[in-house]
Design an enzyme around this catalytic site. Sequence first.
Site, PDB file in Angstrom:
ATOM      1  N   ASP A  19       0.868  -1.191   0.000  1.00 58.48           N
ATOM      2  CA  ASP A  19       0.000   0.000   0.000  1.00 58.48           C
ATOM      3  C   ASP A  19       0.899   1.233   0.000  1.00 58.48           C
ATOM      4  O   ASP A  19       1.733   1.400   0.899  1.00 58.48           O
ATOM      5  CB  ASP A  19      -0.896  -0.040   1.249  1.00 58.48           C
ATOM      6  CG  ASP A  19      -1.878   1.125   1.321  1.00 58.48           C
ATOM      7  OD1 ASP A  19      -1.739   2.098   0.541  1.00 58.48           O
ATOM      8  OD2 ASP A  19      -2.769   1.073   2.175  1.00 58.48           O
ATOM      9  N   ASP A  68      -4.035   2.186  -5.041  1.00 58.44           N
ATOM     10  CA  ASP A  68      -2.655   2.137  -4.533  1.00 58.44           C
ATOM     11  C   ASP A  68      -2.394   0.904  -3.648  1.00 58.44           C
ATOM     12  O   ASP A  68      -1.492   0.914  -2.830  1.00 58.44           O
ATOM     13  CB  ASP A  68      -2.327   3.426  -3.752  1.00 58.44           C
ATOM     14  CG  ASP A  68      -2.933   3.446  -2.360  1.00 58.44           C
ATOM     15  OD1 ASP A  68      -3.969   2.792  -2.154  1.00 58.44           O
ATOM     16  OD2 ASP A  68      -2.349   4.092  -1.480  1.00 58.44           O
ATOM     17  N   GLU A  69      -3.178  -0.148  -3.842  1.00 60.14           N
ATOM     18  CA  GLU A  69      -3.100  -1.272  -2.903  1.00 60.14           C
ATOM     19  C   GLU A  69      -3.240  -2.601  -3.640  1.00 60.14           C
ATOM     20  O   GLU A  69      -4.133  -2.742  -4.480  1.00 60.14           O
ATOM     21  CB  GLU A  69      -4.279  -1.122  -1.945  1.00 60.14           C
ATOM     22  CG  GLU A  69      -4.045  -1.611  -0.568  1.00 60.14           C
ATOM     23  CD  GLU A  69      -5.286  -1.351   0.306  1.00 60.14           C
ATOM     24  OE1 GLU A  69      -5.505  -2.154   1.201  1.00 60.14           O
ATOM     25  OE2 GLU A  69      -6.015  -0.380   0.074  1.00 60.14           O
TER      26      GLU A  69
HETATM   27  P1  TTP Z   1      -5.298   5.102   1.065  1.00 60.41           P
HETATM   28  O1  TTP Z   1      -4.299   4.043   0.709  1.00 60.41           O
HETATM   29  O2  TTP Z   1      -6.403   4.728   1.980  1.00 60.41           O
HETATM   30  O3  TTP Z   1      -4.552   6.339   1.756  1.00 60.41           O
HETATM   31  P2  TTP Z   1      -3.141   6.986   1.439  1.00 60.41           P
HETATM   32  O4  TTP Z   1      -2.377   6.205   0.425  1.00 60.41           O
HETATM   33  O5  TTP Z   1      -3.334   8.429   1.104  1.00 60.41           O
HETATM   34  O6  TTP Z   1      -2.437   6.938   2.836  1.00 60.41           O
HETATM   35  P3  TTP Z   1      -1.859   5.643   3.617  1.00 60.41           P
HETATM   36  O7  TTP Z   1      -0.408   5.917   3.789  1.00 60.41           O
HETATM   37  O8  TTP Z   1      -2.601   5.610   4.904  1.00 60.41           O
HETATM   38  O9  TTP Z   1      -2.121   4.443   2.745  1.00 60.41           O
HETATM   39  O10 TTP Z   1      -5.941   5.696  -0.239  1.00 60.41           O
HETATM   40  C1  TTP Z   1      -5.232   5.843  -1.465  1.00 60.41           C
HETATM   41  C2  TTP Z   1      -5.644   7.122  -2.159  1.00 60.41           C
HETATM   42  O11 TTP Z   1      -7.053   7.155  -2.366  1.00 60.41           O
HETATM   43  C3  TTP Z   1      -5.344   8.385  -1.369  1.00 60.41           C
HETATM   44  O12 TTP Z   1      -4.014   8.864  -1.579  1.00 60.41           O
HETATM   45  C4  TTP Z   1      -6.388   9.346  -1.851  1.00 60.41           C
HETATM   46  C5  TTP Z   1      -7.566   8.478  -2.206  1.00 60.41           C
HETATM   47  N1  TTP Z   1      -8.571   8.560  -1.130  1.00 60.41           N
HETATM   48  C6  TTP Z   1      -9.667   9.423  -1.292  1.00 60.41           C
HETATM   49  O13 TTP Z   1      -9.778  10.101  -2.316  1.00 60.41           O
HETATM   50  N2  TTP Z   1     -10.571   9.523  -0.273  1.00 60.41           N
HETATM   51  C7  TTP Z   1     -10.480   8.806   0.896  1.00 60.41           C
HETATM   52  O14 TTP Z   1     -11.337   8.928   1.796  1.00 60.41           O
HETATM   53  C8  TTP Z   1      -9.372   7.903   1.043  1.00 60.41           C
HETATM   54  C9  TTP Z   1      -9.220   7.084   2.302  1.00 60.41           C
HETATM   55  C10 TTP Z   1      -8.447   7.822   0.015  1.00 60.41           C
HETATM   56 MG    MG Z   2      -2.184   4.125   0.596  1.00 62.69          MG
END
Ligand code: TTP
Ligand code: MG
Length: 388
Positions: free
Chosen positions: A11, A106-107
């Site tokens: 992720d 992103d996962e």
């Molecule tokens: P995530 O992987 O949940 O978050 P992240 O990559 O920003 O942070 P982390 O280090 O905790 O993984 O989500 C991936 C992308 O999806 C994030 O960069 C932006 C988008 N996103 C939204 O648009 N709205 C949301 O509520 C969330 C959780 C994510």
């Molecule tokens: Mg992320």
Amino acid sequence: MKTDKDILLCDLDAFYASVEQRDNPELRGKPILIGGAPEGRGVVSTCSYEARTFGVRSAMPMKKALALCPEAIVLPPDMNRYLAASGQVRELLERFTPEIEFVSIDEAYLAVPGGKGCKTGHQIHSAVIENLSLPISVGVSKNKLLAKIGCERAKPNKVGTLWPEEVPQILWPLPVTTIPGIGPASAEKLKRQGVITVGDLAAYPEENLVRLLGQAARTQLLYARGIDNRVIVSEHEAKSISEETTFSEDVENPEYLLAVLQELSAGVGYRLRTAKVSASTITLKLRFGNFRTISRSTTFTGATDSDSQIYAAVKELFKQNCGTSPWRLAGVQASGLQRDIQLSILPRMPGGEKEEQLQSVRDLLRNKYGTATIFKAGKLIIKEKDRP
Ligand code: TTP
Ligand code: MG
């Protein structure tokens, strides 16, 4: 599930914000908020880890985020760049194993031979940093749940493990909300029963838990014990990709049925594109009020991954085979899958460019919110039309 395989969850950290910081050195080391304008009712899509130290989180109103962190730099999302980066990450991860399931922009979950998880995790971490200059975290374990929690614990920018034998020591002291599906409402109900930690939950009698939280509690109890039977669904291996729906009430209106078929076609198209495959055969499945079920196919000379071309084929099949209403079930299947066809080789439909733009917006939404949301929204709109 008992498996020899090691499971990894990869992720990216603060994904959108990290792409911005990578592409503009002036933003590095600073609190960055990505999302809607604070003047409107914008919310934070994500924020850099520098902003997180101020308590800012995803989905928070932008106004509140700026109150917590006034010096933050606010940027509107630039989805094209994030999608491009996501595609590069995808290509890189695919070099490590064919058993890979992408779950969001992103996962991804990966399965590798037992004992190779840690080494692969570190290789992925280095490869993403070296080739794409993006921070990524990796959780390594024997199932999806523990890999995911392992990754959360490792964040940011590290590789972490959470092995099944560590469940009592590491998982059990964590709050019940660590378990997927246990949100604030369930946590409150559990608290009233004295269940605060995952360990408390793991020790709770199953039938009492089901009475308190419903049937989903059976899976949550297994999760609390570190058991997760979900498998990795890798679409590359699939012989066909299909989506179908059984109606809660029989459908009489052909317009409504076509609208559902359009949604199902879009779902299949999305999954083809995600798996980077195209299909040469499209099949329509219908079940009638008397339970008679038919499947009718059409095969192209080329192959497609386009929503509108799949739907055009399905619509034609429906015209020729719709039989007599009512319908109980509708399904769309794509088969004859071919890998690595970058673009549809069938001629573009009229208005194809606009359709492709729409398609990429839908892909984005599906990436983020999953298929169910879009399907439900589509259904809500057509339900209106279906009213007599
Ligand atoms: P995530 O992987 O949940 O978050 P992240 O990559 O920003 O942070 P982390 O280090 O905790 O993984 O989500 C991936 C992308 O999806 C994030 O960069 C932006 C988008 N996103 C939204 O648009 N709205 C949301 O509520 C969330 C959780 C994510
Ligand atoms: Mg992320």
